[in-house]
Enzyme design. Structure first.
Site, PDB file in Angstrom:
ATOM      1  N   TYR A  22     -34.766 115.139 -26.632  1.00 37.15           N
ATOM      2  CA  TYR A  22     -34.563 115.723 -25.298  1.00 37.15           C
ATOM      3  C   TYR A  22     -35.822 115.526 -24.471  1.00 37.15           C
ATOM      4  O   TYR A  22     -36.933 115.787 -24.946  1.00 37.15           O
ATOM      5  CB  TYR A  22     -34.231 117.200 -25.455  1.00 37.15           C
ATOM      6  CG  TYR A  22     -33.627 117.844 -24.239  1.00 37.15           C
ATOM      7  CD1 TYR A  22     -32.753 117.153 -23.401  1.00 37.15           C
ATOM      8  CD2 TYR A  22     -33.915 119.172 -23.948  1.00 37.15           C
ATOM      9  CE1 TYR A  22     -32.192 117.765 -22.302  1.00 37.15           C
ATOM     10  CE2 TYR A  22     -33.350 119.803 -22.854  1.00 37.15           C
ATOM     11  CZ  TYR A  22     -32.494 119.087 -22.032  1.00 37.15           C
ATOM     12  OH  TYR A  22     -31.947 119.705 -20.940  1.00 37.15           O
ATOM     13  N   LYS A  45     -29.175 117.585 -14.421  1.00 35.61           N
ATOM     14  CA  LYS A  45     -29.233 116.238 -14.991  1.00 35.61           C
ATOM     15  C   LYS A  45     -27.989 115.414 -14.690  1.00 35.61           C
ATOM     16  O   LYS A  45     -28.069 114.221 -14.374  1.00 35.61           O
ATOM     17  CB  LYS A  45     -29.471 116.322 -16.501  1.00 35.61           C
ATOM     18  CG  LYS A  45     -30.877 116.765 -16.887  1.00 35.61           C
ATOM     19  CD  LYS A  45     -31.032 116.856 -18.395  1.00 35.61           C
ATOM     20  CE  LYS A  45     -32.494 117.036 -18.807  1.00 35.61           C
ATOM     21  NZ  LYS A  45     -33.092 118.302 -18.371  1.00 35.61           N
ATOM     22  N   SER A  55     -30.943 122.562 -16.320  1.00 38.92           N
ATOM     23  CA  SER A  55     -30.623 121.202 -16.757  1.00 38.92           C
ATOM     24  C   SER A  55     -29.217 120.757 -16.390  1.00 38.92           C
ATOM     25  O   SER A  55     -28.856 119.597 -16.630  1.00 38.92           O
ATOM     26  CB  SER A  55     -30.836 121.063 -18.268  1.00 38.92           C
ATOM     27  OG  SER A  55     -32.210 121.052 -18.562  1.00 38.92           O
TER      28      SER A  55
END
Length: 407
Positions: free
Chosen positions: A174, A64, A61
């Protein structure tokens, strides 16, 4: 007081709890506050070699923030708007309904129409309702019943075809929003997300060693940490706590989690945003990225999530008592913590073992990528190590500044 990086990380290596780690930190002027590769990694052959700063890591992640940066470049170019309905470029999102639960017999999902459009800002801030399946019990149940794991690899729109977890803009959870945002970038630019990342992020910063899953470049595979006997398909299992199967099911470039690159290159991206040097984004755009974007509705959902079962993941090392919000690239502190994060610090992580931060007030940014051992992943220890990094790197920064004054 948190232990030093050296003491705690070397103890974890000697105990066989982690294989190693790569840690990088710098200030806005590019001074290397800390650059260390600790421990060793295991090659596919079984041979152990010392961990190196240029080893290629699964950043999960951590992808991101990079996707957010590419999205904001498209906004600067007039290709996208943060506040417009994305249905014209992502009709799959427009077709989604909102799931509120299941019928009493547990067989039929309860669905209702969306009452407002999904915007790009919602996708970037996890307020769109496109929840990760593991973060929403209703969505997880829907997936188990109607879209169980297995089968062929699928692109974003097919991999995340389940309903929304809440009305867009009405809460926080999330989500797969950055995966959808990456797909939107592909559609408005006519290039893959990987091509966009290389062209508009990597090239300006001199980064040559980044690739979305699967890593096929022959020049990268010898340095690929996640290509080892415990992970022969280089899924990034260690970073995910032994659960790298998400990469077995994807097709294409996933903006929420799919990138591999060295920490020594990721720090270049953090540094550019910290320095606000204009290489990636205009200074005013960087300011926009760091602004808290939650409204009254979504903030209530965010606070509930911070107190929920995934609290440790969502707090990223910050006490519940410290006021936080969410910007376009990660969690943002709304107040400073003495001797640590300043007000306006942005931070997030990758999987269960990577963390990054950008503290513009205290002029520091850093990344810590831990390589846990499998199959006995020790989550409590990894969380402790990440927190030791977060705290000790500030002590090292203070010591470095004091040394500069003496010199």
């Amino acid at each position: 007081m948190a232990e030093s990086i050296e003491t705690s990380f070397h103890a974890a290596i000697e105990a066989g709890k982690i294989n190693g780690a790569v840690i990088c930190a710098t200030d806005a002027k590019g001074h290397p506050i800390y650059n260390q590769a600790l421990g060793a990694r295991t090659l596919l052959s079984g041979e152990k070699v010392a961990q190196r700063l240029d080893d290629v890591l699964f950043i999960a992640s951590g992808t991101k923030l990079i996707t957010t940066t590419v999205v904001m470049q498209c906004v600067e170019q007039g290709l996208l708007s943060l506040t417009d309905d994305v249905s014209s470029v992502a009709p799959e999102l427009a077709a989604k309904q909102v799931m509120t639960g299941f019928s009493d017999d547990g067989e039929t999902p309860l669905l209702e129409p969306r009452n407002r459009p999904i915007t790009l800002e919602m996708l970037l801030t996890h307020t769109s309702g496109t929840d990760y399946w593991f973060a929403n019990p209703h969505v997880e149940r829907w997936c188990q019943k109607f879209d169980p794991p297995g089968g062929s690899r699928r692109p974003v729109a097919e991999a995340f075809l389940y309903p929304l977890g809440f009305q867009p803009g009405s809460s926080w959870m999330y989500s797969t929003g950055l995966d959808w945002a990456g797909k939107i970038v592909e559609r408005v630019t006519g290039r893959t997300l990987g091509e966009n990342v290389q062209r508009s992020i990597c090239d300006p910063l001199g980064i040559t060693d980044a690739q979305f899953y699967p890593v096929t470049r022959e020049d990268l595979r010898p340095r690929l940490v996640d290509l080892n006997p415990q992970d022969p398909n280089a899924l990034g299992s260690a970073v995910m706590g032994g659960r790298g199967e998400i990469n077995e099911r994807i097709l294409g470039d996933f903006g929420g989690h799919g990138l591999f690159m060295p920490a020594a290159d990721y720090i270049k991206i953090l540094h550019s945003l910290l320095a606000n040097d204009g290489k990636l984004l205009k200074p005013t755009t960087v300011d926009d990225v760091f602004q808290d974007r939650l409204n009254q509705e979504s903030r209530a959902g965010y606070r509930a999530a911070l107190a929920g079962p995934l609290s440790t993941l969502f707090r990223v090392g910050i006490d519940l008592e410290t006021k936080t919000g969410h910007g376009l690239g990660g969690v943002v502190t709304l107040e400073g913590v003495d001797g640590w994060y300043g007000e306006g610090t942005m931070t997030w992580g990758g999987g269960l073992s990577l963390v990054w931060f950008i503290d513009r007030k205290n002029d520091l940014c850093g990344i810590c990528a831990i390589q846990p051992t499998l199959p006995d992943f020790d989550l409590e220890l990894v969380e402790t190590l990440k927190q030791n990094f977060r705290r000790d790197i500030y002590r090292k920064h203070a010591a470095w500044k004091e040394q500069q004054q003496i010199v």
